[in-house]
Design an enzyme around this catalytic site. Structure first.
Site, PDB file in Angstrom:
ATOM      1  N   CYS A  55       4.571 -20.917   6.520  1.00  8.47           N
ATOM      2  CA  CYS A  55       4.541 -22.329   6.156  1.00  8.47           C
ATOM      3  C   CYS A  55       3.731 -23.123   7.178  1.00  8.47           C
ATOM      4  CB  CYS A  55       5.961 -22.883   6.080  1.00  8.47           C
ATOM      5  SG  CYS A  55       6.890 -22.352   4.627  1.00  8.47           S
ATOM      6  N   ASN A  77      -3.174 -10.589  11.150  1.00 10.18           N
ATOM      7  CA  ASN A  77      -1.768 -10.192  11.126  1.00 10.18           C
ATOM      8  C   ASN A  77      -1.232 -10.043  12.547  1.00 10.18           C
ATOM      9  OD1 ASN A  77       0.740  -8.754  10.692  1.00 10.18           O
ATOM     10  ND2 ASN A  77      -0.029  -8.188   8.678  1.00 10.18           N
ATOM     11  N   HIS A 166       1.151 -15.151  -0.818  1.00 11.08           N
ATOM     12  CA  HIS A 166       0.151 -14.630   0.115  1.00 11.08           C
ATOM     13  C   HIS A 166      -0.241 -13.213  -0.263  1.00 11.08           C
ATOM     14  CE1 HIS A 166       3.727 -12.593   1.688  1.00 11.08           C
ATOM     15  NE2 HIS A 166       2.927 -11.812   2.394  1.00 11.08           N
ATOM     16  N   GLN A 168      -2.577  -9.580   1.600  1.00  4.22           N
ATOM     17  CA  GLN A 168      -3.077  -9.008   2.842  1.00  4.22           C
ATOM     18  C   GLN A 168      -4.440  -8.363   2.624  1.00  4.22           C
ATOM     19  OE1 GLN A 168      -0.180  -6.909   5.412  1.00  4.22           O
ATOM     20  NE2 GLN A 168       1.302  -7.206   3.772  1.00  4.22           N
ATOM     21  N   HIS A 299     -12.839  -3.376 -10.019  1.00  5.25           N
ATOM     22  CA  HIS A 299     -11.647  -3.470 -10.866  1.00  5.25           C
ATOM     23  C   HIS A 299     -10.427  -3.786 -10.014  1.00  5.25           C
ATOM     24  CE1 HIS A 299     -11.850   0.731  -9.491  1.00  5.25           C
ATOM     25  NE2 HIS A 299     -10.541   0.809  -9.676  1.00  5.25           N
ATOM     26  N   LYS A 314      11.583   1.099 -12.191  1.00  7.09           N
ATOM     27  CA  LYS A 314      11.098   2.473 -12.290  1.00  7.09           C
ATOM     28  C   LYS A 314      11.057   3.078 -10.890  1.00  7.09           C
ATOM     29  CE  LYS A 314       8.511   6.125 -13.443  1.00  7.09           C
ATOM     30  NZ  LYS A 314       8.986   7.268 -14.246  1.00  7.09           N
ATOM     31  N   MET A 316       9.821   6.310  -8.490  1.00  4.37           N
ATOM     32  CA  MET A 316       8.926   7.455  -8.392  1.00  4.37           C
ATOM     33  C   MET A 316       9.586   8.497  -7.501  1.00  4.37           C
ATOM     34  SD  MET A 316       6.235   7.106 -10.198  1.00  4.37           S
ATOM     35  CE  MET A 316       5.227   5.885 -11.021  1.00  4.37           C
ATOM     36  N   VAL A 317      10.394   9.338  -8.105  1.00  4.18           N
ATOM     37  CA  VAL A 317      11.159  10.328  -7.349  1.00  4.18           C
ATOM     38  C   VAL A 317      11.167  11.658  -8.109  1.00  4.18           C
ATOM     39  CG1 VAL A 317      12.664   8.634  -6.224  1.00  4.18           C
ATOM     40  CG2 VAL A 317      13.306   9.544  -8.454  1.00  4.18           C
ATOM     41  N   TYR A 319      10.589  14.554 -10.094  1.00  2.00           N
ATOM     42  CA  TYR A 319       9.431  15.148 -10.777  1.00  2.00           C
ATOM     43  C   TYR A 319       8.133  14.470 -10.352  1.00  2.00           C
ATOM     44  CZ  TYR A 319       6.608  17.070 -14.587  1.00  2.00           C
ATOM     45  OH  TYR A 319       5.649  17.732 -15.307  1.00  2.00           O
TER      46      TYR A 319
END
Length: 349
Positions: A55, A77, A166, A168, A299, A314, A316-317, A319
């Protein structure tokens, strides 16, 4: 035996951009959900928080004061993942233990001075200012660094610890894994077919009209045929563009328009500030600025984690980590759902 229906029967789809397959299991959407349910996200964010370092006028943890900015604001940063200089690892003859120098810099771009706004409810002019800043920083850091990664993590469910609008920018002396693969696959396609892969892809998607969510005179926003995340989308220019700074003023205005439109649809999906990770990929920079990069096409990718509601994501674990990516909802079903959502943001009704 029944005829194959991509919206009913499991199958695999090839992603030529990443040279990998994704398993599609549409029949699994019929199963009742008994898995993890997240806590609802906070719906109210204060316009100004004296403890929020992004802020205007607030002192950051390192003692620096964020200035009283009134548009976009960029700073290095305070806790960067990459440093501009330092000692380098010694060379190794062992093929199993390799290390190399990895230098860079990390920037933060505040989109707006107010914490309670997001891109879909910012004005077109304010979104255009963000786009111009993306282009400006890509040029600036691209003079030195091989890769400039512009990305945004949005939402606490997606690992973002600060609600202030914001993104990065991490610039590196090396080409990271994802763009390295895309550089190879796009170059192979260009050599074989004589045209950029994603330019051909957009033309074919415009003909099919199966996965397109939004389009205007300069941009196409679609769910990729090979999408992994439930409501993953890809944003592509209609013409061949190498880098974000190559966009004309008209293309930047059109980008501001379609960004507000798509992110409005995202928010309207579950009437929540839709979380996602997004990023831009374009031709490499630094030493490769003068190289032949005609195989590249600019893109952006959006990867939202939500699956069935604002509190079901969802994962991602299993399989996905040990075999290959897997999704339930088909790309065509996701595109249709997004297309049919209202164009007016739910907070503005």
């Amino acid at each position: 035996m029944a005829n194959f229906d991509p919206n009913e029967h499991p199958h695999i789809r090839f992603n030529p951009l990443k040279d990998e397959w994704v398993t599609v299991s549409p029949h699994r959407m019929k199963r009742p959900w008994q898995g993890q349910v997240e806590k609802p996200q906070e719906s109210e964010v204060p316009r100004f928080d004296s403890k929020n370092p992004l802020c205007p006028g607030v002192t950051r943890p390192n003692g620096k004061v964020t200035p009283e900015y009134d548009s976009t604001y960029v700073f290095t940063n305070d806790f960067p993942a990459l440093l501009e200089e330092g000692p380098e690892p010694a060379p190794s003859d062992d093929p199993l233990f390799q290390a190399a120098a990895g230098f860079g810099t990390c920037k933060v771009i505040c989109f707006h001075p107010h914490s309670d706004v997001t891109l879909p409810i910012m004005s077109k002019e304010e979104v255009r200012a963000v786009i111009d800043k993306w282009a400006e920083i890509n040029v600036d850091l691209g003079k030195k660094y091989t890769w400039v990664q512009i990305f945004e993590n949005k939402g606490s469910i997606n690992g973002c610890s600060n609600p202030h609008p914001h993104c990065q920018v991490w610039a590196s002396s090396f080409l990271p894994n994802e763009p390295m693969v895309k550089d190879r696959t796009q170059k192979q396609y260009y050599t074989k077919h004589g045209a950029p892969m994603l330019v051909d892809y957009v033309k074919k998607e415009l003909q099919k009209q199966e996965r397109i969510v939004l389009q205007n005179d300069h941009w196409v926003w679609l769910v990729p045929y090979w999408a992994v995340w439930p409501y993953e989308t890809m944003l592509l220019p209609r013409r061949h563009v190498l880098r974000i700074e190559d966009l004309t003023s008209e293309e930047r205005d059109a980008l501001a328009d379609i960004t507000k439109e798509l992110l409005t649809k995202y928010d309207n999906m579950f009437e929540v500030s839709f979380p996602y990770s997004m990023g831009w990929h374009g031709a490499p920079t630094g030493p490769q600025l003068k190289g032949d990069n005609q195989h590249w096409q600019l893109h952006a990718m959006y990867y939202p984690p939500l699956l069935r509601s604002a509190t079901v994501k969802k994962f991602m674990v299993g399989y996905e980590m040990l075999a290959q990516p897997q999704r339930d909802l088909t790309a065509e079903q996701a595109a249709e759902k997004l297309r049919n959502l209202p164009d007016i943001h739910y907070k503005l009704k």
